[in-house]
Design an enzyme around this catalytic site. Structure first.
Site, short mmCIF file in Angstrom:
data_model
loop_
_atom_site.label_atom_id
_atom_site.label_comp_id
_atom_site.label_asym_id
_atom_site.label_seq_id
_atom_site.Cartn_x
_atom_site.Cartn_y
_atom_site.Cartn_z
N ALA A 90 0.85 -1.19 0.00
CA ALA A 90 0.00 0.00 0.00
C ALA A 90 0.88 1.23 0.00
O ALA A 90 2.06 1.17 0.35
CB ALA A 90 -0.89 0.02 1.25
N THR A 141 -6.01 -0.69 8.68
CA THR A 141 -5.63 0.29 9.69
C THR A 141 -6.82 0.74 10.55
O THR A 141 -7.97 0.69 10.08
CB THR A 141 -5.04 1.52 8.98
OG1 THR A 141 -4.88 2.60 9.90
CG2 THR A 141 -5.94 2.03 7.86
N ASP A 142 -6.53 1.22 11.75
CA ASP A 142 -7.59 1.77 12.60
C ASP A 142 -8.08 3.13 12.08
O ASP A 142 -9.12 3.63 12.50
CB ASP A 142 -7.13 1.89 14.07
CG ASP A 142 -5.90 2.78 14.25
OD1 ASP A 142 -5.34 3.28 13.25
OD2 ASP A 142 -5.49 2.98 15.42
N GLU A 143 -7.32 3.73 11.14
CA GLU A 143 -7.71 5.06 10.66
C GLU A 143 -9.03 5.05 9.89
O GLU A 143 -9.63 6.10 9.67
CB GLU A 143 -6.60 5.66 9.77
CG GLU A 143 -5.32 5.85 10.52
CD GLU A 143 -4.36 6.84 9.89
OE1 GLU A 143 -4.76 7.59 8.98
OE2 GLU A 143 -3.20 6.87 10.32
N TYR A 168 -5.58 8.83 2.48
CA TYR A 168 -5.03 7.51 2.82
C TYR A 168 -6.09 6.64 3.46
O TYR A 168 -6.35 5.51 3.02
CB TYR A 168 -3.82 7.66 3.76
CG TYR A 168 -3.47 6.37 4.48
CD1 TYR A 168 -2.92 5.29 3.78
CD2 TYR A 168 -3.72 6.21 5.85
CE1 TYR A 168 -2.62 4.09 4.43
CE2 TYR A 168 -3.41 5.03 6.50
CZ TYR A 168 -2.87 3.97 5.79
OH TYR A 168 -2.58 2.79 6.43
N LYS A 172 -7.90 3.13 2.22
CA LYS A 172 -7.85 1.87 2.97
C LYS A 172 -9.28 1.41 3.29
O LYS A 172 -9.59 0.22 3.21
CB LYS A 172 -7.05 2.03 4.27
CG LYS A 172 -5.56 2.21 4.09
CD LYS A 172 -4.84 1.04 3.43
CE LYS A 172 -4.75 -0.18 4.29
NZ LYS A 172 -3.86 -1.22 3.66
P1 NAD Z 1 5.39 0.85 3.95
O1 NAD Z 1 5.06 2.11 3.23
O2 NAD Z 1 6.58 0.80 4.84
O3 NAD Z 1 5.54 -0.35 2.91
C1 NAD Z 1 4.69 -0.50 1.81
C2 NAD Z 1 5.33 -1.50 0.86
O4 NAD Z 1 4.42 -1.72 -0.25
C3 NAD Z 1 6.66 -1.03 0.27
O5 NAD Z 1 7.60 -2.05 0.28
C4 NAD Z 1 6.28 -0.65 -1.16
O6 NAD Z 1 7.35 -0.78 -2.09
C5 NAD Z 1 5.15 -1.63 -1.45
N1 NAD Z 1 4.25 -1.15 -2.51
C6 NAD Z 1 3.69 0.07 -2.60
N2 NAD Z 1 2.96 0.16 -3.73
C7 NAD Z 1 3.04 -1.05 -4.34
C8 NAD Z 1 2.50 -1.59 -5.53
N3 NAD Z 1 1.72 -0.85 -6.33
N4 NAD Z 1 2.80 -2.87 -5.86
C9 NAD Z 1 3.61 -3.62 -5.06
N5 NAD Z 1 4.17 -3.15 -3.94
C10 NAD Z 1 3.88 -1.88 -3.57
O7 NAD Z 1 4.06 0.48 4.74
P2 NAD Z 1 3.88 -0.20 6.17
O8 NAD Z 1 3.92 0.85 7.20
O9 NAD Z 1 4.76 -1.37 6.25
O10 NAD Z 1 2.36 -0.69 6.05
C11 NAD Z 1 2.05 -1.96 5.48
C12 NAD Z 1 0.54 -2.14 5.50
O11 NAD Z 1 0.07 -2.08 6.83
C13 NAD Z 1 -0.24 -1.09 4.72
O12 NAD Z 1 -1.30 -1.72 4.06
C14 NAD Z 1 -0.75 -0.14 5.79
O13 NAD Z 1 -1.95 0.46 5.39
C15 NAD Z 1 -0.97 -1.11 6.93
N6 NAD Z 1 -0.84 -0.53 8.29
C16 NAD Z 1 0.25 0.21 8.64
C17 NAD Z 1 0.38 0.69 9.94
C18 NAD Z 1 1.58 1.47 10.39
O14 NAD Z 1 1.60 1.97 11.51
N7 NAD Z 1 2.63 1.60 9.59
C19 NAD Z 1 -0.64 0.42 10.88
C20 NAD Z 1 -1.76 -0.32 10.48
C21 NAD Z 1 -1.85 -0.79 9.19
O1 DAU Z 2 -3.03 4.28 12.90
C1 DAU Z 2 -2.41 3.49 11.94
C2 DAU Z 2 -1.69 4.36 10.94
O2 DAU Z 2 -0.55 4.89 11.61
C3 DAU Z 2 -1.27 3.62 9.68
O3 DAU Z 2 -2.41 3.18 9.00
C4 DAU Z 2 -0.43 4.51 8.76
O4 DAU Z 2 0.05 3.78 7.65
C5 DAU Z 2 0.76 5.02 9.57
O5 DAU Z 2 1.51 5.93 8.77
C6 DAU Z 2 0.29 5.73 10.84
O6 DAU Z 2 -0.41 6.96 10.54
P1 DAU Z 2 -0.21 8.29 11.40
O7 DAU Z 2 -0.57 9.45 10.56
O8 DAU Z 2 -0.87 8.17 12.71
O9 DAU Z 2 1.40 8.21 11.65
P2 DAU Z 2 2.56 9.31 11.57
O10 DAU Z 2 3.78 8.65 12.10
O11 DAU Z 2 2.61 9.96 10.24
O12 DAU Z 2 2.08 10.40 12.63
C7 DAU Z 2 1.84 10.06 13.99
C8 DAU Z 2 1.36 11.31 14.70
O13 DAU Z 2 2.45 12.23 14.77
C9 DAU Z 2 0.25 12.03 13.99
O14 DAU Z 2 -0.65 12.58 14.94
C10 DAU Z 2 0.95 13.16 13.24
C11 DAU Z 2 2.13 13.48 14.14
N1 DAU Z 2 3.36 13.96 13.45
C12 DAU Z 2 3.85 13.22 12.43
C13 DAU Z 2 5.01 13.60 11.77
C14 DAU Z 2 5.55 12.81 10.61
C15 DAU Z 2 4.00 15.11 13.90
O15 DAU Z 2 3.55 15.76 14.86
N2 DAU Z 2 5.15 15.48 13.26
C16 DAU Z 2 5.67 14.80 12.20
O16 DAU Z 2 6.70 15.24 11.63
#
Ligand code: NAD
Ligand code: DAU
Length: 364
Positions: A90, A141-143, A168, A172
């Site tokens: 994603a 995601t919880d979002e 985003y 999702k």
């Molecule tokens: P990330 O951005 O670190 O990794 C995404 C991966 O997907 C990358 O390796 C990228 O190259 C690949 N990708 C993107 N577009 C693609 C495409 N078109 N075809 C094939 N591969 C592709 O993301 P993450 O933080 O590891 O999140 C992974 C999943 O978990 C996502 O679906 C995200 O919505 C979900 N998620 C993330 C979080 C979080 O806190 N990071 C929390 C809950 C759910």
């Molecule tokens: O809740 C799950 C989600 O958590 C996932 O689905 C997303 O993929 C993941 O990116 C994450 O989303 P958030 O927007 O919550 O994460 P982020 O780390 O971007 O931001 C966390 C919090 O910190 C948010 O309230 C925004 C704030 N923030 C973020 C950045 C990058 C700042 O205050 N300063 C910053 O520079």
């Protein structure tokens, strides 16, 4: 499953943050009793360095392909008897979705549709039922649930209505709806997990925790959006990997499970904990000790449409499957910081080139 009882997993987005942690977790847990095919197109967020430790395994294969490319995905299913799909791929960063929503619709919505269609085509029997034992897990995601008020008794449950706000989370939510439609219409064997914010090794430093660690170590400003009091529920990434595996093996098909840490903290609290932990872990005499301080905290313009509070009630996954978070934040953040100390090259590599352009544009 083949004759020797080896299950084949198709993992999408396995070169990203959570995907690569999941692959490491699965090989640690199952060793040679599983096979993993990792399909990833390697966007800015995908990094094969994350998988160096497994790339020579006979039971691991990397395929560079885009999940929106129907032919490439269908070919993988045609050439392999896939038992499990774990769909991570994603576009994952909220700030990027605010600047450029289109690619989020393309990858997250269309890409999920392609994954579902190809799995359905490969697994469906002539009578419309599905081959035994096949399972698809959609990582979400919880979002999708929107934002909670500043009330520590308010939580997201599996029954909370969807109310996404950012491009985003809207993409999702759309992908979740597609998975639900496949389950309802075709009885397609799937589960959805909706997880809270992850942190840990290999996280790209556009996200709050690795960005703060990286900036603090370099004595750069620590950008805090708005009043810094937005709340996120932080989960150590290995706990998420474990939850995904447990849901796929023990969960009831067609069900959604929320995954969360019961670890809600304001962003400013997270930043303060990181600064204190860095001070504690940096050795005496390390020059970085002098600039790791609260003086770096800089309040900047708020994120557009910034959700106020996320908090998961992981009651269902605990009651039905027995999963609960194991890593307390104090321990998880130490492990994360220790990983960044040991992997300075990784950070240097991912923050060269395009990252600089993104950073300057985003925080100008
Ligand atoms: P990330 O951005 O670190 O990794 C995404 C991966 O997907 C990358 O390796 C990228 O190259 C690949 N990708 C993107 N577009 C693609 C495409 N078109 N075809 C094939 N591969 C592709 O993301 P993450 O933080 O590891 O999140 C992974 C999943 O978990 C996502 O679906 C995200 O919505 C979900 N998620 C993330 C979080 C979080 O806190 N990071 C929390 C809950 C759910
Ligand atoms: O809740 C799950 C989600 O958590 C996932 O689905 C997303 O993929 C993941 O990116 C994450 O989303 P958030 O927007 O919550 O994460 P982020 O780390 O971007 O931001 C966390 C919090 O910190 C948010 O309230 C925004 C704030 N923030 C973020 C950045 C990058 C700042 O205050 N300063 C910053 O520079």
């Amino acid at each position: 499953m083949n004759k020797e009882g080896v299950k084949t997993y198709l993992v999408t987005g396995g070169a990203g943050f959570i995907g690569s942690n999941y692959i490491h977790y699965m090989f640690k847990k199952y060793g040679d009793t599983i096979r993993i095919i990792n399909v990833d197109v390697l966007t800015y967020a995908g990094n094969l360095e994350n998988l160096k430790a497994v790339e020579d395994r006979d039971n691991y294969t990397f395929v560079k392909a885009d999940i929106t490319d129907k032919e490439a995905i269908a070919k993988i299913f045609a050439e392999n008897d896939i038992d499990r799909v774990v769909h991570f791929a994603a576009e994952s960063h909220v700030d990027r979705s605010i600047r450029n929503p289109e690619v989020f619709v393309q990858t997250n919505v269309l890409g999920t549709a392609v994954m579902l269609n190809c799995a359905k085509a490969a697994w469906e029997l002539p009578d419309g039922s599905f081959k035994e034992g096949k399972k698809f897990l959609h990582v979400s995601t919880d979002e999708v649930y929107g934002s909670l008020p500043d009330d520590e008794n308010a939580f997201f449950y599996e029954t909370t209505p969807y109310d996404p706000h950012s491009p985003y989370s809207a993409s999702k939510a759309s992908s979740d709806m597609l998975v639900k439609a496949y389950m309802d219409t075709y009885k397609f064997p799937a589960n959805i997990t909706n997880c809270s914010n992850n942190y840990g090794p290999y996280q790209f430093p556009e996200k709050l925790i690795p960005l703060i660690i990286n900036n603090a170590l370099q004595g750069k400003k620590l950008p805090v959006y708005g009043d810094g009091k937005n709340v996120r529920d932080w989960l150590f990434v290995e706990d998420h990997a474990k939850a995904i595996d447990m849901v796929q093996e023990k969960g009831r098909l067609f069900e959604t499970y929320n995954v969360g840490g019961h670890n809600e903290k304001q962003n400013i609290q997270i930043i303060e904990i990181i600064l204190e932990t860095l001070q504690e872990m940096l050795p005496e005499g390390d020059p970085r000790k002098a600039h790791v301080s609260k003086d770096l905290i800089t309040y900047v313009e708020d994120r557009k449409g910034h959700d106020r509070r996320y908090a998961i009630a992981p009651d269902k996954i605990k009651a039905e499957i027995g999963w609960e978070p194991e890593t307390m934040f104090a321990e998880g953040i130490k492990k994360t910081i220790a990983w960044f100390f040991e992997n300075e090259e990784w950070m240097k590599n991912v923050t060269s080139g395009d990252y600089q352009k993104y950073y300057e544009e985003m925080y100008k």
